[in-house]
Design a protein around this motif. Structure first.
Motif, PDB file in Angstrom:
ATOM      1  N   LEU A 148      -9.395  -0.032  37.343  1.00 22.47           N
ATOM      2  CA  LEU A 148      -8.636  -1.095  36.691  1.00 22.47           C
ATOM      3  C   LEU A 148      -7.325  -0.563  36.153  1.00 22.47           C
ATOM      4  CD1 LEU A 148     -11.599  -2.650  34.703  1.00 22.47           C
ATOM      5  CD2 LEU A 148     -10.431  -3.722  36.631  1.00 22.47           C
ATOM      6  N   MET A 149      -7.372   0.621  35.570  1.00 20.78           N
ATOM      7  CA  MET A 149      -6.179   1.330  35.104  1.00 20.78           C
ATOM      8  C   MET A 149      -6.215   2.700  35.755  1.00 20.78           C
ATOM      9  SD  MET A 149      -6.256   0.324  31.067  1.00 20.78           S
ATOM     10  CE  MET A 149      -6.146  -1.393  30.512  1.00 20.78           C
ATOM     11  N   GLY A 150      -5.373   2.888  36.761  1.00 23.05           N
ATOM     12  CA  GLY A 150      -5.481   4.081  37.582  1.00 23.05           C
ATOM     13  C   GLY A 150      -4.710   5.273  37.071  1.00 23.05           C
ATOM     14  N   GLY A 151      -3.764   5.045  36.151  1.00 20.22           N
ATOM     15  CA  GLY A 151      -2.979   6.147  35.619  1.00 20.22           C
ATOM     16  C   GLY A 151      -1.491   5.921  35.786  1.00 20.22           C
ATOM     17  N   ARG A 152      -0.720   6.919  35.377  1.00 18.07           N
ATOM     18  CA  ARG A 152       0.733   6.811  35.432  1.00 18.07           C
ATOM     19  C   ARG A 152       1.263   7.060  36.844  1.00 18.07           C
ATOM     20  NH1 ARG A 152       3.911   8.992  30.099  1.00 18.07           N
ATOM     21  NH2 ARG A 152       2.225   8.757  28.572  1.00 18.07           N
ATOM     22  N   SER A 153       2.312   6.329  37.179  1.00 20.07           N
ATOM     23  CA  SER A 153       3.035   6.563  38.419  1.00 20.07           C
ATOM     24  C   SER A 153       4.268   7.409  38.129  1.00 20.07           C
ATOM     25  CB  SER A 153       3.459   5.234  39.041  1.00 20.07           C
ATOM     26  OG  SER A 153       4.407   4.587  38.198  1.00 20.07           O
ATOM     27  N   ILE A 154       4.921   7.856  39.209  1.00 16.79           N
ATOM     28  CA  ILE A 154       6.148   8.632  39.086  1.00 16.79           C
ATOM     29  C   ILE A 154       7.126   8.180  40.155  1.00 16.79           C
ATOM     30  CG2 ILE A 154       5.218  10.465  40.559  1.00 16.79           C
ATOM     31  CD1 ILE A 154       6.891  12.463  39.018  1.00 16.79           C
ATOM     32  N   THR A 155       8.402   8.118  39.808  1.00 16.66           N
ATOM     33  CA  THR A 155       9.454   7.793  40.765  1.00 16.66           C
ATOM     34  C   THR A 155      10.164   9.075  41.173  1.00 16.66           C
ATOM     35  OG1 THR A 155       9.756   5.604  39.792  1.00 16.66           O
ATOM     36  CG2 THR A 155      11.541   6.445  41.167  1.00 16.66           C
ATOM     37  N   LEU A 156      10.331   9.256  42.486  1.00 16.57           N
ATOM     38  CA  LEU A 156      10.896  10.480  43.036  1.00 16.57           C
ATOM     39  C   LEU A 156      12.167  10.208  43.823  1.00 16.57           C
ATOM     40  CD1 LEU A 156       7.660  12.119  44.527  1.00 16.57           C
ATOM     41  CD2 LEU A 156       8.619  12.462  42.240  1.00 16.57           C
ATOM     42  N   LYS A 157      13.050  11.189  43.825  1.00 12.22           N
ATOM     43  CA  LYS A 157      14.124  11.249  44.811  1.00 12.22           C
ATOM     44  C   LYS A 157      13.528  11.932  46.044  1.00 12.22           C
ATOM     45  CE  LYS A 157      18.144  10.740  43.780  1.00 12.22           C
ATOM     46  NZ  LYS A 157      19.140   9.635  43.723  1.00 12.22           N
ATOM     47  N   ASN A 158      13.831  11.419  47.228  1.00  9.50           N
ATOM     48  CA  ASN A 158      13.190  11.926  48.442  1.00  9.50           C
ATOM     49  C   ASN A 158      13.939  13.138  48.994  1.00  9.50           C
ATOM     50  OD1 ASN A 158      11.430  12.158  50.539  1.00  9.50           O
ATOM     51  ND2 ASN A 158      12.241  10.431  51.717  1.00  9.50           N
ATOM     52  N   VAL A 159      13.805  14.241  48.256  1.00 14.06           N
ATOM     53  CA  VAL A 159      14.475  15.482  48.652  1.00 14.06           C
ATOM     54  C   VAL A 159      13.448  16.615  48.697  1.00 14.06           C
ATOM     55  CG1 VAL A 159      16.677  14.797  47.641  1.00 14.06           C
ATOM     56  CG2 VAL A 159      15.040  16.079  46.250  1.00 14.06           C
ATOM     57  N   PRO A 160      13.687  17.625  49.527  1.00 20.78           N
ATOM     58  CA  PRO A 160      12.784  18.785  49.533  1.00 20.78           C
ATOM     59  C   PRO A 160      12.857  19.525  48.200  1.00 20.78           C
ATOM     60  CG  PRO A 160      14.152  18.746  51.527  1.00 20.78           C
ATOM     61  CD  PRO A 160      14.713  17.720  50.583  1.00 20.78           C
ATOM     62  N   SER A 161      11.697  19.963  47.722  1.00 22.25           N
ATOM     63  CA  SER A 161      11.636  20.712  46.465  1.00 22.25           C
ATOM     64  C   SER A 161      10.354  21.515  46.437  1.00 22.25           C
ATOM     65  CB  SER A 161      11.696  19.778  45.263  1.00 22.25           C
ATOM     66  OG  SER A 161      11.570  20.500  44.052  1.00 22.25           O
ATOM     67  N   ARG A 162      10.384  22.610  45.701  1.00 18.69           N
ATOM     68  CA  ARG A 162       9.168  23.408  45.547  1.00 18.69           C
ATOM     69  C   ARG A 162       8.207  22.780  44.555  1.00 18.69           C
ATOM     70  NH1 ARG A 162      11.267  29.139  43.868  1.00 18.69           N
ATOM     71  NH2 ARG A 162      12.574  27.798  42.555  1.00 18.69           N
ATOM     72  N   THR A 163       8.727  21.966  43.634  1.00 18.18           N
ATOM     73  CA  THR A 163       7.901  21.368  42.593  1.00 18.18           C
ATOM     74  C   THR A 163       8.149  19.871  42.532  1.00 18.18           C
ATOM     75  OG1 THR A 163       9.571  21.575  40.843  1.00 18.18           O
ATOM     76  CG2 THR A 163       8.138  23.487  41.231  1.00 18.18           C
ATOM     77  N   VAL A 164       7.168  19.161  41.995  1.00 19.57           N
ATOM     78  CA  VAL A 164       7.339  17.720  41.853  1.00 19.57           C
ATOM     79  C   VAL A 164       8.409  17.405  40.818  1.00 19.57           C
ATOM     80  CG1 VAL A 164       5.539  17.410  40.098  1.00 19.57           C
ATOM     81  CG2 VAL A 164       6.086  15.527  41.650  1.00 19.57           C
ATOM     82  N   GLN A 165       8.555  18.282  39.801  1.00 15.76           N
ATOM     83  CA  GLN A 165       9.605  18.050  38.813  1.00 15.76           C
ATOM     84  C   GLN A 165      10.987  18.112  39.451  1.00 15.76           C
ATOM     85  OE1 GLN A 165       7.056  20.154  38.353  1.00 15.76           O
ATOM     86  NE2 GLN A 165       6.306  20.110  36.246  1.00 15.76           N
TER      87      GLN A 165
END
Length: 467
Positions: free
Chosen positions: A179-196
């Motif tokens: 019902l409440m699955g958790g937080r989402s995140i918006t990304l720029k679609n670029v290569p990166s080593r980390t999600v941050q």
């Protein structure tokens, strides 16, 4: 940082710290009652480290432009500089000397596509059990989990979405088991080593919610609540009631035990975290709207929303977006009463209209999904122009994600997230020719060195494949 924070509204607070001295300077005894003093916690412990790739001043001229907000310029010119859209205009738009200039004759230029509903990274390719990280299906409410902690930046799906689909930003959501699955995140679609390193700077968090068949099937199948739609709402309401009480204590300056789940829900109730609600049936969407009013939060977007056409006037009145497929239906009962005209009917009612994917393949052809919806609309007399239909793919999803002030349209000062298509982007034969993100050329169909390849793919058959 998330914008619009009211004082310590969303900040978590801990148990009181015990003072070591009395107010009159005397040593406090062990029997003295300690004064409660809320202690703030960092509300952004995983901040964006995104930095744009290096670019150069660039112009595209003699091109047909869809500006993303419903405008069109034939034989137009776009100038990109310092990672931003510098100018958009006709053939007389000044172009500085000694810069990169591309001829767009016979081609089209648009804002990059923004997919508001993706699971890339938390359900990456190859699709195997070891990569199934999108659903924390251990409790019907898990607002404490964050999708970014599952996102694998090496997912080959990111580069496919860029090169085949012209996708420059996307929201990664948890799955719909809960019902409440958790937080989402918006990304720029670029290569990166980390999600941050992919994290869209300044984008608000979202809360993924789901109603209907999925939660009741998952938890009813385990012999626990919820097992019915009324159980879904009962569990939701009890959780919101608890969140409202938690938020009131914080508003009153009282010390509370830190609760990661309640922090997220308090953020929703304060308007800082946006609700993205998986919901198919019109009657349930209407009930969710009622529940949101009961507890004082707002739904940003109903996702999938196959029956949105039945309550399009209500959605328009409430200012709620619908993120929809062009023609996915019938794969379960709550998806049965869809119509191919859903998207144009929602648009005609004046409601916020979005085309989304929810799929690693479909994200590569969202332009064609929008084209199918336009064709369905024309068959019933709703003729939506090319330039207006592009709002379904860029500006409207940006608005629903809280980033329309930064991207989603070709306006001076906005991020230079731009796609040059080799023909009309609503044609099945058209592909992205070049893709810029923050003014950096991230993909060029004519240059094999400008085709991003995930580290995971290196040395494997089909690495960096572009179809």
């Amino acid at each position: 940082m998330i914008r619009g924070v009211k004082g310590s509204l969303l900040a978590a607070v801990s148990l009181a710290l015990v003072g070591c001295a009395a107010s009159n300077g005397e040593t406090a005894s062990a029997g003295d009652k300690p004064a409660e003093k809320p202690v703030k916690f960092n509300k952004d412990p995983y901040p964006s480290t995104y930095k744009a790739y290096p670019g150069q001043v660039t112009a595209v001229r003699n091109v047909t432009i869809f500006d993303g907000e419903g405008g069109r310029i034939d034989n137009g010119t776009v100038l990109l500089a310092n990672g931003k859209v510098e100018a958009v205009g006709g053939p007389d738009t000044p172009i500085p000397a000694d810069i990169a200039v591309y001829d767009g004759t016979g081609k089209f230029l648009t804002p990059g596509i923004i997919d508001i509903h993706s699971h890339l990274g938390d359900y990456p390719s190859p699709s195997v059990e070891a990569h199934s990280d999108g659903n924390e299906a251990t409790s019907p409410t898990t607002p404490e989990v964050w999708s970014e902690h599952s996102v694998w930046p090496q997912d080959p799906g990111f580069s496919r979405a860029l090169a085949n689909g012209g996708v420059t930003s996307l929201q990664i959501l948890p799955g719909s088991a809960n019902l409440m699955g958790g937080r989402s995140i918006t990304l720029k679609n670029v290569p990166s080593r980390t999600v941050q390193g992919m994290k869209f700077p300044g984008a608000p968090y979202g809360l993924k919610m789901a109603c209907g068949e999925n939660p009741k099937r998952v938890y009813g199948g385990k012999g626990r609540a919820p097992s019915t739609r009324m159980g879904n709402f009962a569990v939701n309401r009890a959780t919101w009631q608890k969140a409202a009480a938690y938020k009131k204590k914080m508003d009153d300056g009282k010390a509370v035990d830190r609760d990661l789940a309640m922090e997220t829900l308090a953020g929703v109730l304060s308007g800082e975290i946006l609700v993205h609600n998986h919901c198919y049936r019109a009657d349930e969407m209407a009930l969710v709207i009622d529940m949101s009013k009961e507890f004082g939060y707002k739904v940003s977007t109903f996702h999938h929303a196959v029956e949105a056409y039945k309550i399009a006037d209500i959605l328009a009145k409430e200012g709620i977006c619908s993120a929809m497929w062009a023609d996915w239906w019938g794969f379960k009962m709550e998806a049965y009463d869809s119509v191919n005209e859903n998207i144009p009917l929602v648009y005609k009612a004046g409601a916020c209209t979005i085309v989304h994917s929810d799929d690693a393949n479909q994200i590569q052809r969202l332009n064609q999904e929008a084209a199918k919806a336009r064709a369905a609309g024309r068959r019933i007399g709703i003729d939506v122009s090319d330039e207006v239909a592009w709002t379904w793919l860029s500006y409207n999803p940006a608005k629903a994600l809280g980033i329309a002030d930064k991207t989603g349209s070709l306006k001076p000062g906005k991020m230079a997230d731009v796609v040059l298509w080799n023909g009309n982007p609503f044609s099945a034969y058209t592909r992205p020719e070049k893709v810029w993100i923050d003014g950096a050329l991230m993909f060029d169909a004519n240059d094999p060195k400008r085709r991003p390849v995930s580290d995971f793919e290196l040395g494997q058959p089909g690495e960096g494949d572009v179809k």
